[in-house]
Design an enzyme around this catalytic site. Structure first.
Site, PDB file in Angstrom:
ATOM      1  N   ASP A   5     -12.215 -10.292  -0.824  1.00 59.08           N
ATOM      2  CA  ASP A   5     -13.469  -9.769  -0.263  1.00 59.08           C
ATOM      3  C   ASP A   5     -14.688  -9.860  -1.199  1.00 59.08           C
ATOM      4  OD1 ASP A   5     -11.885  -9.069   1.897  1.00 59.08           O
ATOM      5  OD2 ASP A   5     -11.628  -6.992   1.259  1.00 59.08           O
ATOM      6  N   SER A  52      -8.779  -9.697  -4.890  1.00 60.62           N
ATOM      7  CA  SER A  52      -9.193  -9.425  -3.503  1.00 60.62           C
ATOM      8  C   SER A  52     -10.001 -10.603  -3.005  1.00 60.62           C
ATOM      9  CB  SER A  52     -10.064  -8.170  -3.455  1.00 60.62           C
ATOM     10  OG  SER A  52     -10.675  -8.054  -2.196  1.00 60.62           O
ATOM     11  N   HIS A  80      -5.621 -13.883   8.724  1.00 60.50           N
ATOM     12  CA  HIS A  80      -4.946 -13.950   7.429  1.00 60.50           C
ATOM     13  C   HIS A  80      -4.799 -15.353   6.848  1.00 60.50           C
ATOM     14  CE1 HIS A  80      -4.162  -9.822   8.485  1.00 60.50           C
ATOM     15  NE2 HIS A  80      -3.902  -9.612   7.223  1.00 60.50           N
ATOM     16  N   GLY A  84      -9.056   0.646  -4.480  1.00 56.55           N
ATOM     17  CA  GLY A  84      -8.128   1.746  -4.208  1.00 56.55           C
ATOM     18  C   GLY A  84      -7.015   1.784  -5.249  1.00 56.55           C
ATOM     19  N   ARG A 123       0.909  -1.157   0.000  1.00 57.62           N
ATOM     20  CA  ARG A 123       0.000   0.000   0.000  1.00 57.62           C
ATOM     21  C   ARG A 123       0.946   1.204   0.000  1.00 57.62           C
ATOM     22  NH1 ARG A 123      -4.785  -2.892   1.464  1.00 57.62           N
ATOM     23  NH2 ARG A 123      -4.393  -4.421   3.069  1.00 57.62           N
ATOM     24  N   ARG A 136     -13.655  -6.935   5.108  1.00 58.15           N
ATOM     25  CA  ARG A 136     -13.708  -5.476   5.308  1.00 58.15           C
ATOM     26  C   ARG A 136     -15.167  -5.034   5.469  1.00 58.15           C
ATOM     27  NH1 ARG A 136      -9.082  -2.273   4.180  1.00 58.15           N
ATOM     28  NH2 ARG A 136      -8.246  -3.950   2.950  1.00 58.15           N
TER      29      ARG A 136
HETATM   30  O1  F6P Z   1      -9.046  -6.642   1.546  1.00 60.93           O
HETATM   31  C1  F6P Z   1      -8.545  -7.853   1.993  1.00 60.93           C
HETATM   32  C2  F6P Z   1      -8.432  -7.901   3.497  1.00 60.93           C
HETATM   33  O2  F6P Z   1      -7.918  -9.166   3.855  1.00 60.93           O
HETATM   34  C3  F6P Z   1      -9.720  -7.606   4.245  1.00 60.93           C
HETATM   35  O3  F6P Z   1     -10.591  -8.704   4.258  1.00 60.93           O
HETATM   36  C4  F6P Z   1      -9.181  -7.201   5.592  1.00 60.93           C
HETATM   37  O4  F6P Z   1     -10.076  -6.329   6.246  1.00 60.93           O
HETATM   38  C5  F6P Z   1      -7.900  -6.500   5.262  1.00 60.93           C
HETATM   39  O5  F6P Z   1      -7.531  -6.913   3.959  1.00 60.93           O
HETATM   40  C6  F6P Z   1      -6.766  -6.751   6.197  1.00 60.93           C
HETATM   41  O6  F6P Z   1      -5.715  -5.926   5.854  1.00 60.93           O
HETATM   42  P1  F6P Z   1      -4.210  -6.173   6.307  1.00 60.93           P
HETATM   43  O7  F6P Z   1      -3.701  -7.361   5.552  1.00 60.93           O
HETATM   44  O8  F6P Z   1      -3.505  -4.908   5.929  1.00 60.93           O
HETATM   45  O9  F6P Z   1      -4.233  -6.438   7.774  1.00 60.93           O
END
Ligand code: F6P
Length: 363
Positions: free
Chosen positions: A152, A150, A284, A106, A74, A196
């Protein structure tokens, strides 16, 4: 042949490697030079060895791997014009004006901004004496195709995003495992899943695992959800069921917009019904591991179609997203998808759930 670059951006997902592989091989097959941009937009801004030419063999043995071998990030720098200017220089100096961006909304919105800025960025680079007018004239704009990677499934305009099917598989394997131990101890389990602000993973996992109850952000329960939940669970137990499974999306809320967490649900069940209750947060794990056959093939098809789309684009072409519609690969204007995805969020912020659900659907 043209010069194409591929990068992955934002959260990773299973199947991204398959998409990268497919872009590289279809590109080479059609006579293009193909570059990897490592570490997402950060690599585009930093340049140097982050941008490296791909070969047919450099994508061997990755289709079965989770994550993304070219790294993802990011990136704050790319949000600034100065960062985008560096990125434009790094691309144009290698003759790259065709991009495949694999990421979430994004990342795809960022790609669109980049394209809009491109002519202005080149003007600045000419003024600074960094590039020649001649080089700029050869690359009047950049062509962009987006693929949605993604877990999601939160992006409007495609039936499935790359990674969702595998994440669902991870979730239901975990729920099945929890069921077996819950059964032995007559316990209730509250399983929190990712997504999310989107309830797709939670809802589909609940259906596929025969859960008793499910909380999702798009269809929040009324403020007396505690009573409704306990009533339902006790009916199930009354019918002889030895356990309960409750799936909570990480973005779950009630109709007042108050967050509903897995711990809150656990407290309600254990205090009101006195069931022995545990929380399992999958985290994760859902985003890792080998991609399913579906995600491998989805990545393959989308990657190949992305390169075909780029070959037909001109500097005037608007960016598009490759989406799966039924069982077909189709090209949809990128901004149309992004705007609709943002409209879902706006409707949810305004507690207009019906509109949110309608916009999440296909038509
Ligand atoms: O967008 C994918 C995702 O795994 C979401 O489901 C979750 O809210 C977010 O990313 C977690 O983000 P990070 O890997 O930065 O903790």
């Amino acid at each position: 042949g043209r010069t194409v670059a591929v990068f992955t951006s934002g959260g990773d997902s299973q199947g991204m490697n398959s998409a990268v592989r497919s872009v590289v091989r279809m590109g080479i097959y059609l006579g293009c030079r193909v570059y990897f941009i490592n570490e997402g937009y950060q690599g585009m801004v930093d340049g140097g060895e982050h941008i490296a030419e791909a070969t047919w063999n450099s994508v061997s043995d990755i289709i079965q791997k989770g994550g993304t071998i070219i790294g993802s990030a990011r990136c704050a720098d790319f949000r600034e014009r100065e960062g985008r200017k560096k990125a434009a220089y790094n691309l144009i100096s290698r003759g790259i004006t065709n991009l495949v961006c694999i990421g979430g909304d994004g990342s795809l919105t960022g790609a669109n901004t980049f394209r809009k800025d491109w002519p202005g960025l080149l003007e600045e680079l000419i003024k600074d004496g960094t590039i020649s007018q001649e080089l700029a004239d050869q690359h009047p704009n950049i062509q962009i195709v987006g693929l949605v990677g993604s877990i999601d499934n939160d992006f409007c305009g495609t039936d499935m995003t790359i990674g969702t099917d595998t994440a669902l598989q991870r979730i239901i394997e975990a729920v099945d495992a929890v069921v077996s131990t819950a059964q032995s101890h007559q316990r209730a389990f509250v399983v929190e899943v990712m997504g999310r602000h989107c309830g797709y993973l939670a809802l589909v996992a609940a259906l596929a695992s025969e859960a008793d109850f499910c909380f999702i952000p798009e269809w929040p329960p009324p403020s007396n959800w505690r009573d409704i939940l306990c009533q339902k669970l006790s009916v199930m137990r009354g019918e002889g069921q030895r356990l309960n499974i409750i799936i909570v999306a990480e973005g779950a809320i009630d109709r007042d917009g108050t967050a509903i967490s897995a711990d809150m649900v656990k407290d309600v069940v254990s205090k009101t019904l006195k069931y022995d209750t545990r929380v399992t947060v999958l985290g994760h794990v859902q985003r890792g591991g080998h991609p399913s056959a579906f995600d491998r093939i989805l990545g393959c098809r989308m990657g190949a179609e992305a390169v075909l789309a780029l070959m037909e684009m001109t500097p005037e072409s608007e960016p598009c997203v490759i989406s799966i519609d039924g069982n077909s690969m189709v090209r949809v204007p990128l901004m149309q998808c992004v705007e609709r995805t943002q409209a879902v969020q706006k409707a949810m912020n305004e507690k207009d759930w019906e509109t949110a659900v309608r916009l999440r659907g296909r038509s």
